[in-house]
Scaffold this motif. Structure first.
Motif, PDB file in Angstrom:
ATOM      1  N   VAL A 199      26.392 -14.965  21.822  1.00 34.75           N
ATOM      2  CA  VAL A 199      25.127 -14.294  22.147  1.00 34.75           C
ATOM      3  C   VAL A 199      24.055 -15.369  22.358  1.00 34.75           C
ATOM      4  N   PRO A 200      23.318 -15.318  23.464  1.00 37.31           N
ATOM      5  CA  PRO A 200      22.337 -16.377  23.741  1.00 37.31           C
ATOM      6  C   PRO A 200      21.183 -16.405  22.751  1.00 37.31           C
ATOM      7  N   LEU A 201      20.751 -17.629  22.446  1.00 36.85           N
ATOM      8  CA  LEU A 201      19.639 -17.850  21.529  1.00 36.85           C
ATOM      9  C   LEU A 201      18.321 -18.083  22.250  1.00 36.85           C
ATOM     10  N   TYR A 202      18.344 -18.101  23.566  1.00 44.35           N
ATOM     11  CA  TYR A 202      17.115 -18.376  24.312  1.00 44.35           C
ATOM     12  C   TYR A 202      16.026 -17.372  23.930  1.00 44.35           C
ATOM     13  N   GLY A 203      14.847 -17.894  23.597  1.00 39.00           N
ATOM     14  CA  GLY A 203      13.733 -17.034  23.254  1.00 39.00           C
ATOM     15  C   GLY A 203      13.724 -16.551  21.819  1.00 39.00           C
ATOM     16  N   ALA A 204      14.543 -17.173  20.957  1.00 38.67           N
ATOM     17  CA  ALA A 204      14.534 -16.851  19.530  1.00 38.67           C
ATOM     18  C   ALA A 204      14.015 -18.061  18.766  1.00 38.67           C
ATOM     19  N   MET A 205      13.119 -17.844  17.811  1.00 37.93           N
ATOM     20  CA  MET A 205      12.640 -18.939  16.983  1.00 37.93           C
ATOM     21  C   MET A 205      13.811 -19.543  16.223  1.00 37.93           C
ATOM     22  N   PRO A 206      14.080 -20.845  16.359  1.00 31.00           N
ATOM     23  CA  PRO A 206      15.250 -21.441  15.721  1.00 31.00           C
ATOM     24  C   PRO A 206      15.013 -21.779  14.259  1.00 31.00           C
ATOM     25  N   LEU A 207      16.097 -21.847  13.520  1.00 27.94           N
ATOM     26  CA  LEU A 207      16.107 -22.412  12.180  1.00 27.94           C
ATOM     27  C   LEU A 207      16.999 -23.649  12.168  1.00 27.94           C
ATOM     28  N   ALA A 208      18.257 -23.474  12.558  1.00 28.84           N
ATOM     29  CA  ALA A 208      19.206 -24.579  12.715  1.00 28.84           C
ATOM     30  C   ALA A 208      20.061 -24.225  13.925  1.00 28.84           C
ATOM     31  N   PRO A 209      19.709 -24.709  15.109  1.00 24.63           N
ATOM     32  CA  PRO A 209      20.301 -24.213  16.351  1.00 24.63           C
ATOM     33  C   PRO A 209      21.821 -24.282  16.439  1.00 24.63           C
ATOM     34  N   SER A 210      22.447 -25.245  15.774  1.00 24.05           N
ATOM     35  CA  SER A 210      23.903 -25.327  15.864  1.00 24.05           C
ATOM     36  C   SER A 210      24.602 -24.338  14.930  1.00 24.05           C
ATOM     37  N   LEU A 211      23.823 -23.628  14.101  1.00 26.91           N
ATOM     38  CA  LEU A 211      24.351 -22.587  13.217  1.00 26.91           C
ATOM     39  C   LEU A 211      23.835 -21.200  13.568  1.00 26.91           C
ATOM     40  N   ASP A 212      22.660 -21.115  14.178  1.00 25.90           N
ATOM     41  CA  ASP A 212      21.996 -19.834  14.430  1.00 25.90           C
ATOM     42  C   ASP A 212      22.854 -18.902  15.281  1.00 25.90           C
ATOM     43  N   THR A 213      22.820 -17.630  14.940  1.00 26.56           N
ATOM     44  CA  THR A 213      23.423 -16.574  15.761  1.00 26.56           C
ATOM     45  C   THR A 213      22.494 -15.361  15.737  1.00 26.56           C
ATOM     46  N   ILE A 214      22.617 -14.521  16.747  1.00 26.13           N
ATOM     47  CA  ILE A 214      21.878 -13.254  16.809  1.00 26.13           C
ATOM     48  C   ILE A 214      22.886 -12.124  16.919  1.00 26.13           C
ATOM     49  N   GLY A 215      22.668 -11.066  16.140  1.00 24.96           N
ATOM     50  CA  GLY A 215      23.611  -9.959  16.189  1.00 24.96           C
ATOM     51  C   GLY A 215      22.995  -8.668  15.696  1.00 24.96           C
ATOM     52  N   PRO A 216      23.757  -7.576  15.797  1.00 27.84           N
ATOM     53  CA  PRO A 216      23.234  -6.243  15.452  1.00 27.84           C
ATOM     54  C   PRO A 216      23.430  -5.857  14.006  1.00 27.84           C
ATOM     55  N   LEU A 217      22.459  -5.113  13.491  1.00 26.23           N
ATOM     56  CA  LEU A 217      22.593  -4.358  12.245  1.00 26.23           C
ATOM     57  C   LEU A 217      22.486  -2.895  12.632  1.00 26.23           C
ATOM     58  N   THR A 218      23.532  -2.133  12.329  1.00 25.86           N
ATOM     59  CA  THR A 218      23.615  -0.742  12.751  1.00 25.86           C
ATOM     60  C   THR A 218      24.237   0.084  11.630  1.00 25.86           C
ATOM     61  N   ARG A 219      24.364   1.375  11.878  1.00 23.90           N
ATOM     62  CA  ARG A 219      24.959   2.231  10.852  1.00 23.90           C
ATOM     63  C   ARG A 219      26.477   2.141  10.853  1.00 23.90           C
ATOM     64  N   SER A 220      27.077   1.822  11.990  1.00 27.78           N
ATOM     65  CA  SER A 220      28.536   1.865  12.096  1.00 27.78           C
ATOM     66  C   SER A 220      29.049   0.748  12.991  1.00 27.78           C
ATOM     67  N   ALA A 221      30.365   0.545  12.924  1.00 25.28           N
ATOM     68  CA  ALA A 221      31.002  -0.459  13.774  1.00 25.28           C
ATOM     69  C   ALA A 221      30.920  -0.071  15.248  1.00 25.28           C
ATOM     70  N   VAL A 222      31.022   1.221  15.544  1.00 24.29           N
ATOM     71  CA  VAL A 222      30.948   1.630  16.952  1.00 24.29           C
ATOM     72  C   VAL A 222      29.548   1.390  17.503  1.00 24.29           C
TER      73      VAL A 222
END
Length: 473
Positions: A199-222
């Motif tokens: 998932v692209p990190l462009y436009g996200a405030m970094p903390l540690a770019p070689s570790l950072d990831t962006i992903g979803p928090l949702t109610r279910s896996a689907v």
């Protein structure tokens, strides 16, 4: 049909698409709940009520005309306040950036926009995304919808609380050492830390770019699969994503796990886990066996070394990013955050480079040892029950460090390895707070993780349970 706030992300998208509800009704419900309940959990940073309602009405008009409204058309969402949207303040949970207005928009927000999702505003987070419990010295502690004396997890504290309390059906978070998985586990929702570079990190405030990831928090896996299908894939503005696959992650979510093997590493992940956590882990494995899984026992390499390497990378990169501000405005950092960054200035450059150079080999060794030919690894997300806010903020520095260390015990090494991990709620501990297991896969192994998470959730209802006081519309 269920009340609007009780619908998951995919259910909401389907209901808007078939005309069962309008986007305006869904958006008004979400905004009302964010405004009414959000302060109870310190979940919200800022909302754009009028802009969101106008966008919802536009979706309803487009649908009435027979136009394609997108894969998440008209679904109201809100996201962690470190994703840039041009023209909108993005604080990163800090007072240093409380008036920062970016001129770019994060790739993940652009992709959600393109899929028809609505962005209602920004959600609380730990200062500069640097607390596993949701602590923020400037904006207050994120609080659990299950019990406000407990943290909602960090650093994506608002995302976890907002989804758990049914304020929104989905939210983006970021994960550098567990910051999607901690709030997911502590709030009882489903959280996916993707493979680093999916998932692209462009436009996200970094903390540690070689570790950072962006992903979803949702109610279910689907629901997580639907969001991942939208946000994942190559982006020319983020070179790390150039080999990332594009997939429909909902495919294969059949509930059938025959032919799938899950490894359960002994040692590090289980010897320090509380007895009630181990009981819930074993119960979750029994459910997965019912779905057709074969379970094998394995072991893990030296996790102390892996955790130390992770700490070197995160501390060095955070120190580099914060060098100017720490020199000019040290008093504008919370003491906890400042104390975590400063050791990075004492690290030798050779240690940092070594930690980066060793990463691929260490990941191969971990996969060979822990997975041993299986499709995924099953371990706790948190090895102990959710700690109270007092346990992680009061007492001696040593006691606080121990309490916080138990939160990160099972997550930080996975971040160094760059592997995907899905946190799935699996019950409650004696303190009434949720617990979760995480499924860890090979690079780009999200499809089988989501398949297993979905199969488990078809057979359990932990992900559907409402915190007290969150059921009223």
């Amino acid at each position: 049909m269920s009340a609007i706030h009780e619908l998951g992300l995919v259910e909401t998208a389907n209901a808007i698409a078939d005309g069962s509800i309008t986007s305006e009704a869904a958006t008004r419900t979400a905004l009302d709940r964010l405004e009414r309940l959000g302060p109870d959990y310190n979940a919200v940073m800022a909302l754009d009520r009028e802009g969101a309602l106008a966008a919802a009405r536009a979706v309803d008009v487009a649908r009435a005309k027979g136009e394609d409204i997108g894969l998440i058309g008209g679904v109201p969402l809100a996201h962690k306040d470190l994703l840039y949207r041009a023209g909108r303040v993005c604080t990163g949970g800090s007072i240093i950036r409380r008036d920062f207005v970016p001129d770019t928009t994060a790739s993940v927000l652009e992709r959600l926009d393109g899929a028809g999702a609505l962005d209602l505003g920004t959600l609380h987070l730990a200062e500069f995304a640097m607390s596993p419990t949701g602590f923020n010295a400037h904006y207050g502690h994120g609080r659990s919808p299950w019990n406000r004396d407990y943290g909602s997890g960090g650093s994506s504290s608002g995302s976890g609380a907002a989804v758990a309390a049914r304020l929104v059906s989905g939210a983006l978070g970021s994960d550098t050492g567990g910051s999607i998985r901690h709030p997911s586990a502590m709030c009882g929702v489903t959280g996916l830390k993707p493979t680093h570079g999916l998932v692209p990190l462009y436009g996200a405030m970094p903390l540690a770019p070689s570790l950072d990831t962006i992903g979803p928090l949702t109610r279910s896996a689907v629901d997580a699969a639907r969001m991942l299908s939208v946000i994942a894939g190559p982006d020319v503005r983020d070179a790390a994503t150039l080999s990332a696959p594009e997939r429909d992650y909902e495919q294969g979510l059949t509930g059938d796990l025959r032919g799938v093997t899950i490894a359960v590493p002994q040692g590090y992940y289980r010897t320090t886990a509380d007895a009630e956590i181990l009981k819930l882990m074993d119960e979750s494995l029994a459910v997965l066996r019912e779905a057709g899984v074969r379970v094998v026992e394995t072991t893990v390499p030296d996790m102390g070394t892996i955790n130390a390497l992770m700490q070197v990378v995160m501390t060095a990169e955070a120190a580099a990013l914060h060098r100017k501000w720490l020199a000019e405005r040290p008093e504008d950092y919370g003491a906890q955050v400042r104390a975590r960054i400063i050791p990075g200035y004492a690290l030798a450059a050779t240690r940092y480079v070594e930690a980066l150079m060793m990463r691929a080999e260490v990941a191969r060794d971990w996969l060979k040892c822990a997975m041993d030919g299986a499709d995924m690894v099953h371990v706790p997300t948190l090895a102990a029950p959710v700690p109270s806010i007092a346990e992680t903020t009061e007492g001696s520095p040593e006691d606080i460090a121990i309490a916080i260390g138990r939160v990160t015990h099972c997550t930080r090494g996975i971040s160094y390895l760059g592997l995907p991990s899905l946190s799935v709620p699996c019950g409650f501990t004696k303190n009434g707070l949720p617990a979760a297991f995480q499924l860890v896969g090979r690079p780009y192994g999200e499809p089988v993780l989501l398949r297993a998470g979905d199969a488990y959730q078809r057979r359990t209802d932990f992900h559907t349970r409402l915190p007290p006081g969150c059921g009223e519309d």
